[in-house]
Scaffold this active site. Sequence first.
Site, short mmCIF file in Angstrom:
data_model
loop_
_atom_site.label_atom_id
_atom_site.label_comp_id
_atom_site.label_asym_id
_atom_site.label_seq_id
_atom_site.Cartn_x
_atom_site.Cartn_y
_atom_site.Cartn_z
N SER A 124 7.83 2.08 -10.20
CA SER A 124 8.87 1.60 -9.57
C SER A 124 9.98 1.18 -10.44
O SER A 124 9.98 1.19 -11.57
CB SER A 124 8.24 0.17 -9.14
OG SER A 124 9.14 -0.67 -8.61
N TYR A 148 4.42 -7.57 -11.49
CA TYR A 148 4.24 -6.43 -10.72
C TYR A 148 4.93 -5.25 -11.56
O TYR A 148 4.22 -4.32 -11.96
CB TYR A 148 5.00 -6.56 -9.39
CG TYR A 148 5.27 -5.00 -8.67
CD1 TYR A 148 3.94 -4.24 -8.39
CD2 TYR A 148 6.29 -4.47 -8.45
CE1 TYR A 148 4.01 -2.86 -7.69
CE2 TYR A 148 6.40 -3.27 -7.87
CZ TYR A 148 5.29 -2.48 -7.58
OH TYR A 148 5.41 -1.23 -6.88
N LYS A 152 3.24 -1.78 -13.45
CA LYS A 152 3.74 -0.48 -13.38
C LYS A 152 4.30 0.22 -14.82
O LYS A 152 3.89 1.28 -15.19
CB LYS A 152 4.81 -0.20 -12.64
CG LYS A 152 4.40 -0.63 -11.01
CD LYS A 152 3.74 0.55 -10.45
CE LYS A 152 3.18 0.29 -8.89
NZ LYS A 152 2.14 1.02 -8.64
N1 LIG Z 1 6.59 0.25 -0.82
C1 LIG Z 1 7.75 0.42 -1.76
O1 LIG Z 1 8.87 -0.02 -1.65
C2 LIG Z 1 7.34 0.79 -3.20
C3 LIG Z 1 8.43 0.98 -4.21
C4 LIG Z 1 7.85 1.19 -5.49
C5 LIG Z 1 6.59 1.43 -5.77
N2 LIG Z 1 5.72 1.50 -4.72
C6 LIG Z 1 4.23 1.95 -5.18
O2 LIG Z 1 3.89 2.70 -4.31
C7 LIG Z 1 2.49 2.80 -4.11
C8 LIG Z 1 1.94 2.71 -2.53
O3 LIG Z 1 3.06 1.74 -1.89
P1 LIG Z 1 2.87 1.24 -0.31
O4 LIG Z 1 4.18 0.84 0.25
O5 LIG Z 1 2.39 2.49 0.46
O6 LIG Z 1 1.72 0.15 -0.48
P2 LIG Z 1 0.39 0.24 0.45
O7 LIG Z 1 -0.24 -1.29 0.08
O8 LIG Z 1 0.85 0.61 1.89
O9 LIG Z 1 -0.75 1.26 -0.02
C9 LIG Z 1 -1.48 1.11 -1.07
C10 LIG Z 1 -2.90 1.68 -0.68
O10 LIG Z 1 -3.66 1.60 -2.00
C11 LIG Z 1 -4.95 0.95 -1.47
N3 LIG Z 1 -5.40 0.17 -2.84
C12 LIG Z 1 -4.97 -0.87 -3.42
N4 LIG Z 1 -5.75 -0.99 -4.36
C13 LIG Z 1 -6.75 -0.18 -4.55
C14 LIG Z 1 -8.06 0.07 -5.21
N5 LIG Z 1 -8.07 -0.89 -6.41
N6 LIG Z 1 -8.79 1.26 -4.90
C15 LIG Z 1 -8.40 1.80 -3.81
N7 LIG Z 1 -7.50 1.77 -2.95
C16 LIG Z 1 -6.54 0.75 -3.56
C17 LIG Z 1 -4.90 0.03 -0.35
O11 LIG Z 1 -5.67 -0.11 0.45
C18 LIG Z 1 -3.52 0.84 0.43
O12 LIG Z 1 -4.07 1.84 1.21
C19 LIG Z 1 2.07 1.32 -4.67
O13 LIG Z 1 1.40 1.86 -5.94
C20 LIG Z 1 3.03 0.59 -5.07
O14 LIG Z 1 3.23 -0.32 -6.06
C21 LIG Z 1 6.10 1.29 -3.54
#
Ligand SMILES: NC(=O)c1ccc[n+]([C@@H]2O[C@H](COP(=O)([O-])OP(=O)(O)OC[C@H]3O[C@@H](n4cnc5c(N)ncnc54)[C@H](O)[C@@H]3O)[C@@H](O)[C@H]2O)c1
Length: 331
Positions: A124, A148, A152
């Site tokens: 991120s 957070y 990362k």
């Molecule tokens: N959405 C954004 O703008 C953004 C920006 C930068 C980074 N990210 C990163 O991208 C990744 C995905 O983000 P997203 O928006 O799809 O989030 P999201 O919450 O929709 O998806 C995350 C998924 O991981 C699963 N999960 C969480 N912890 C878990 C664990 N311990 N074991 C198994 N499954 C687990 C959740 O059930 C979910 O399905 C994350 O790591 C997030 O930090 C997202």
Amino acid sequence: MLLVTGGAGYIGSHFVKEYLSKPGSEVVVVDNLIEGHRRALHSLGDELTKRIHLIEADIADERTVADAMERYYVDSVMHFAGFCYVGDSEAEPSRYFENNVAGSLKLFKVMDALGVKKLVFSSSCATYGDPQYAPLDELHPQNPVSVYGLTKYLIEQALWSYGRTKNWSTVCLRYFNAAGADESGLIGESHEPETHLIPRVLKAAKGEIDHLEVFGDDYETDDGTCIRDYVHVNDLADAHIRALDLLNVKTYSEAINLGTADGASVKRVIDLSKEVTGRDIKVKYSKRRPGDVAKLVANCSKAKELLGWQPKYDLRKTIETAWNWEQNRRY
Ligand SMILES: NC(=O)c1ccc[n+]([C@@H]2O[C@H](COP(=O)([O-])OP(=O)(O)OC[C@H]3O[C@@H](n4cnc5c(N)ncnc54)[C@H](O)[C@@H]3O)[C@@H](O)[C@H]2O)c1
């Protein structure tokens, strides 16, 4: 075989759909469904769904993850699983360290034991902290200001260590603000509660929430509201496929920004959303939120150079796809 952690989440499910567009391909998804949706994978239709091996488990469940890796001959991992809210991470640091950092370290331990050495990680822009210049390139110092962002950053550091000591090949993709939905309308963003700007603006347009709260209109930007870089979720999925191709060619330890290099202010997002939806959006301005910086925009030259990647969606198209999803959401 590719293992996708968090494949039932927002970005993970869009990646899975894109990956399965290659005929005959299959994936193993490990997701504990804490934030993700089984429906996201089932919505893709029978032909795709039968090529997804969903294992409902936590990434920290070493036995189950190891069994899955052995059973399906996993040779690479896309690591999306994690909690992703800055505000929550400040309120509950232990939860974030445990899930994101400790969970990832357990996943890496299993990979190490089984000799799986290729991984693409969802990092991120929050790892950079307060920007010293804009747009941000990958050489910008990493001084995360939230728990957070720190989780990362720590995972990235662990991956560099595996690269150095065990010859792992890894790409950390530092996303800016993921947004939009698949054009099919089958999958989209569904978080509870929803804190991301575009879905909240559209919920206000739909009348699902009374008004949109905007935190601060006195920033040093042209219209006083914060500027962020909104990158379409399918562009992220495409970058992941390219990153995986890269790892299949040669050993890398790279961090790559993913954004559009085109920042948009909160007011710009609201104005465009009014145009796209044809609806009025009630807005109330309140005080700045601690930790919000004025401007976060990516320099994406490295993604272009190394992955041959360029975003295909502009902000209007991103909002259009999100609106299409918002009006007919399935989960
Ligand atoms: N959405 C954004 O703008 C953004 C920006 C930068 C980074 N990210 C990163 O991208 C990744 C995905 O983000 P997203 O928006 O799809 O989030 P999201 O919450 O929709 O998806 C995350 C998924 O991981 C699963 N999960 C969480 N912890 C878990 C664990 N311990 N074991 C198994 N499954 C687990 C959740 O059930 C979910 O399905 C994350 O790591 C997030 O930090 C997202």
